[in-house]
Write a protein that holds these residues in place. Sequence first.
Motif, PDB file in Angstrom:
ATOM      1  N   ARG A  14      34.945  40.251  41.645  1.00 20.47           N
ATOM      2  CA  ARG A  14      35.575  40.308  40.321  1.00 20.47           C
ATOM      3  C   ARG A  14      34.788  41.238  39.408  1.00 20.47           C
ATOM      4  O   ARG A  14      35.367  42.021  38.643  1.00 20.47           O
ATOM      5  N   ARG A  15      33.457  41.158  39.483  1.00 25.25           N
ATOM      6  CA  ARG A  15      32.616  42.093  38.734  1.00 25.25           C
ATOM      7  C   ARG A  15      32.968  43.538  39.092  1.00 25.25           C
ATOM      8  O   ARG A  15      33.139  44.399  38.223  1.00 25.25           O
ATOM      9  N   ASP A  16      33.119  43.796  40.389  1.00 16.30           N
ATOM     10  CA  ASP A  16      33.440  45.145  40.838  1.00 16.30           C
ATOM     11  C   ASP A  16      34.784  45.612  40.292  1.00 16.30           C
ATOM     12  O   ASP A  16      34.967  46.790  39.960  1.00 16.30           O
ATOM     13  N   SER A  17      35.743  44.688  40.187  1.00 18.44           N
ATOM     14  CA  SER A  17      37.062  45.076  39.689  1.00 18.44           C
ATOM     15  C   SER A  17      36.993  45.493  38.229  1.00 18.44           C
ATOM     16  O   SER A  17      37.727  46.396  37.791  1.00 18.44           O
ATOM     17  N   PHE A  18      36.106  44.867  37.462  1.00 21.04           N
ATOM     18  CA  PHE A  18      35.989  45.223  36.056  1.00 21.04           C
ATOM     19  C   PHE A  18      35.291  46.571  35.866  1.00 21.04           C
ATOM     20  O   PHE A  18      35.427  47.190  34.808  1.00 21.04           O
ATOM     21  N   THR A  19      34.554  47.019  36.848  1.00 21.91           N
ATOM     22  CA  THR A  19      33.942  48.350  36.781  1.00 21.91           C
ATOM     23  C   THR A  19      34.796  49.386  37.500  1.00 21.91           C
ATOM     24  O   THR A  19      34.372  50.538  37.645  1.00 21.91           O
ATOM     25  N   SER A  20      35.987  48.964  37.952  1.00 22.96           N
ATOM     26  CA  SER A  20      36.860  49.835  38.750  1.00 22.96           C
ATOM     27  C   SER A  20      36.114  50.382  39.960  1.00 22.96           C
ATOM     28  O   SER A  20      36.326  51.517  40.379  1.00 22.96           O
TER      29      SER A  20
END
Length: 473
Positions: free
Chosen positions: A88-94
């Motif tokens: 989820r963290r990775d998704s927020f950083t694209s």
Amino acid sequence: MTTAEQSYDVIVLGAGSTGENVADIVVKGGLTAVLVESELVGGECSYWACMPSKTLLRGSEVLAGARAVSGAAAAVTGEQDVAATLARRDSFTSNWDDASQVEWVEKSNIALVRGKGRLDGEKRVVVAQADGTELVLTAREAVAVCTGSRAAVPPVDGLADVAPWTPREATSAKEVPGRLLVIGGGYVGCEMSTAWQALGSSVTLFQHNERLLPHLEPAAGDAVEASLRDLGVDVHLGVEVQSVRREGGEVVLTSSAGEFRGDEVLVAVGRAANTDEIGLETVGLEPEGYLDVDESLQVPGTPWLYGVGDVNGRQQLTHMGKYQARQAGAAIVARARGEVVDLSDWSPFVATADRRATPSVVFTDPQVAAVGMTAAEADAAGLPHRVVEYPIGSVAGAAVHADGYTGTAIAVVDTEREVLLGVTFVGGGVAELLHSATIAVVGEVPIARLWHAVPSYPTISEIWLRLLETYRG
């Protein structure tokens, strides 16, 4: 080496959130602008600071919230899915891909040049591009330096040689470190200690000061310290870190409290301005340190040059960088039109909020939300004041929010003018209380008027009524 030339009204060095906002404002004002960026468009906040750090913390916060409510707590039968949290963290950083940010830049009619930009005399920037060519940019109106800041690494013996984590590595790590040593007990140190301990790391925190979060009200640091200890963090206060070395795969840290071993060491002791390699010497300025600017973010003596955001060192927070960008952009547009820029208080062209009342939140458990002066700062300024405290857990909304809710609200009141100088909230979910306090402090709303701003029942906002009642006696 091939050299080409292009001209724009405004050149913006750095395409982080501050630079993006400067460019957006001047383009909306009818000027042309180009962003120069050597890394990811969107900058620190999007990829290595605000967004990834808060998403790392959010899962633990939600679980703690559920466990604090009888009935809901019974539904929490497992532990946090660490892999899902990191994903989820990775998704927020694209996934550290700036394509969407580049798309926004293009749709906003802002030009983008990839490469390392350096000033090369008045209103001139030379960009070293990845293909080995140089592009010379000239500005008709202004150059805005929005190159931000980087983590400062203190001169501790051996520290720079062990490849320490900075906040960038702490927010982008792909695996939970087994043992994490954290140097620094400010915002970043406390937040990252909270995040990684909750995700399974064994964290040891070293703070040279006798209190965590030393620039906030003492109650804030005390509450966060207690929380970290309850979480399992090994907290050491008043400690000097003397040396750091690696032995095999281990980091060995020697301090005045003894020797400690970990898998990684995070340095979170402050920031340094990214000004040492941008050609300031070519325009008669020192090639390092923070840029000195006036209230319109203009560099004194160099009327075409602006220093906006972290690079001026005034308030190193994303929202304040964006605020400064809006003010600087408006000033650039006004001056390009030949208008006189008023530098008095409340002018639409000046940045005063970062001196008067900067709101900030520490996303630990409990959260700390603060704006304006602390009691110590009011003392130092010689202002007549009174400190009012009230336990947030005593209001009905807090009892509904969580069983056994504990927290503190602190108001610093100017007893001569009867306005708020500062407000601090410590407790669960208090970040959402902060903007009301910011409005009251920035707007210098008289206590007599605040009495008629009736909080909804039962919400945590009822704390406002209790603070006012306590002040009135």
